[in-house]
Enzyme design. Structure first.
Site, short mmCIF file in Angstrom:
data_model
loop_
_atom_site.label_atom_id
_atom_site.label_comp_id
_atom_site.label_asym_id
_atom_site.label_seq_id
_atom_site.Cartn_x
_atom_site.Cartn_y
_atom_site.Cartn_z
N LYS A 110 0.78 -1.20 0.05
CA LYS A 110 0.03 0.02 0.01
C LYS A 110 0.84 1.15 -0.06
CE LYS A 110 -3.81 -2.21 2.82
NZ LYS A 110 -4.73 -1.91 1.84
N ARG A 142 -10.17 -11.92 1.84
CA ARG A 142 -11.00 -13.02 1.32
C ARG A 142 -10.18 -14.12 1.15
NH1 ARG A 142 -11.25 -9.17 -4.17
NH2 ARG A 142 -10.92 -7.82 -2.50
#
Length: 493
Positions: A272, A346
């Site tokens: 990020k 996920r």
């Protein structure tokens, strides 16, 4: 010291308290029950209302100072023009508690004319939220400069069985939220996967729950390649923690609550940007919400079977970290092409959903700070709710509204599945930026087998990067309220 709550049936003018907070609606009139108290204040309350110095607007406050005895400070708090509900009562009580903290009164009485059991629940939850803080890592000012923390709140209401039950629900929910918020506010070097083990063990011990803890080796034995690929880049031991509340019949299918617990998310190899990356300590709020809900459920001794499952690790870049283009195999045998290592939540949830099947769920509900896309779509005001089962989704949506954690139903059409098709595996872990929260939910659906499933994307609601007025910036307590309300209603059916 934990905040204590009590009920007291007494006239406002008979109190001896450092602070009485009175919650009034928009454009208020002086309630008859306050006439004697107003006389003690030489008519100041009535004049304040008549002059419209206080109009009862949402979050509006006005402080009146009394004498050395009786009601020493009177705080008028507006709840706005919305109908009286648990949510509006919660917000007003939180505003009152924040003001009590600034004043340093230590104790507070709360009076809400017309309060019913639902609003009493809200008063407790709100007062706890408004007074909550995490001072553990801060150097405290000298004793003479400190203001007393709010330690006790008394609700002026009839001491009936219904109100006492509401008080207990409010206390249980707020204690659950406190656990979730504390885990969330802890920095990533303090809150680790082992923290979830410790909190889970404490909850299990106090409430007689069964606990299962798995580490890297046990998860490898179960072939949880999806979960474990996220943990490749860290030396910290990943943890799967399952808590079982056995309040119902032995043969009753449980409600299964599942939470994503990324104690820190750098994005891995798909790292990020540096600005605001510190907020990624909150990427475990789904798991924190499950822990908080199990605390509340245990306190309430709800007559229903519930299983809480969390998966916790950190997503770090290293020489061993999973790479874009790698293919991993989940515990149900399905293969996943890793397109972006920052779509890691996920991957953890995939194996948790497969693991949940062993409990034969009546329904499984997961919560995760899963996608930035849901923040773009819904902002910080609504939880994204995803399910192919409309009845299940509607039930969760109703619980969220009742808890003051409203959600919005999102589509899960088959057409979106095209975005996660892979050339080399059964699926990709991301379908790109377009409809990002929807393709993430459809990815999770691939690991659900034989039970109703609802996915909650709480990325915009589990924490706030700005002060919300009624609570400070940081963790909000979502989705504890939704989980607890859902289980409470199920327990009554």
């Amino acid at each position: 010291m934990p905040l204590s709550f009590s009920l007291r049936h007494d006239a406002p003018d008979a109190l001896d308290t450092p602070l009485l907070a009175i919650i009034l609606p928009s454009e208020p009139t002086l309630p008859e029950t306050l006439a004697a108290l107003d006389a003690q204040f030489n008519g100041a309350i009535a004049r304040t209302i008549a002059r419209r110095d206080f109009r009862g607007g949402k979050d509006e406050t006005l402080l009146l100072v009394g004498g050395e005895r009786g009601v020493q400070r009177l705080l008028l708090v507006g709840r706005g023009s919305a109908p009286l509900t648990r949510t509006t009562a919660r917000r007003a009580a939180a505003i009152a508690a924040r003001q009590a903290g600034k004043l340093g009164t230590g104790a507070m009485y709360l009076y809400l004319p017309g309060a019913d059991p639902a609003s009493i629940e809200g008063l407790v939850i709100g007062a706890a939220a408004g007074s909550w803080s995490y001072p553990d890592l801060q150097t405290q000012p000298p004793e003479k400069d400190r203001r007393a923390r709010l330690a006790s709140v008394t609700m002026l209401a009839d001491d009936t069985a219904a109100n006492r039950a509401a008080l207990e629900v409010g206390i249980a929910t707020s204690e659950g939220q406190n656990i979730a918020k504390r885990l969330g506010q802890m920095p990533g070097n303090y809150c680790t996967p082992e923290s979830f083990v410790e909190v889970g063990q404490d909850i299990a011990l106090r409430h007689g729950m069964q606990i299962t803890v798995l580490g890297r080796r046990e998860m490898a034995d179960l072939q949880m390649g999806s979960f474990l690929c996220v943990a490749q880049g860290t030396t910290q031991e990943p943890r799967l923690v399952a808590l079982e509340h056995k309040g119902g019949p032995a043969d009753q299918q449980p409600v299964v609550l599942i939470g994503k617990g990324l104690c820190f998310d750098t994005g891995g190899i798909s790292i990020k940007p540096a600005p605001e990356m510190e907020w990624m300590k909150f990427d475990m709020m789904g798991a924190a919400g499950v822990m908080g809900a199990m605390e509340a459920i245990g306190r309430l001794k709800l007559p229903i079977n519930v299983v809480g499952i969390i998966g916790s690790t950190t997503n770090m870049p290293s020489g061993e970290a999973v790479k874009p283009g790698d293919v991993v195999r989940a515990s149900n045998g399905k293969t996943i092409e890793i397109i972006n290592t920052d779509a890691e939540g996920r991957l953890v949830l995939a194996d948790l959903l497969v693991f949940a099947k062993r409990f034969n769920p009546a329904i499984a509900i997961d919560a995760a700070t899963l996608t930035g896309a849901i923040v773009i779509g819904l902002g910080g005001n609504a939880v994204g709710v995803f399910s192919t089962d409309k009845a299940a989704a509607d039930e969760v949506l109703a619980a969220g509204v009742a808890a003051g954690e409203p959600g919005w139903p999102m589509p899960m059409w088959d057409e979106y599945k095209e975005q996660i098709k892979s050339d080399v595996a059964d699926m990709k872990n991301t379908g790109g930026r377009a409809a990002g929260s929807i393709t993430a939910a459809l990815f999770l659906q691939e690991f659900v087998d034989g039970f109703p499933f609802v996915h909650l994307d709480v990325a915009g609601t589990a924490y706030s990067q700005s002060d919300l007025g009624w609570i400070p910036k940081g963790p909000t307590g979502t989705p504890v309220g939704t989980f607890v309300e859902f289980v409470r209603v199920r327990a009554q059916q």
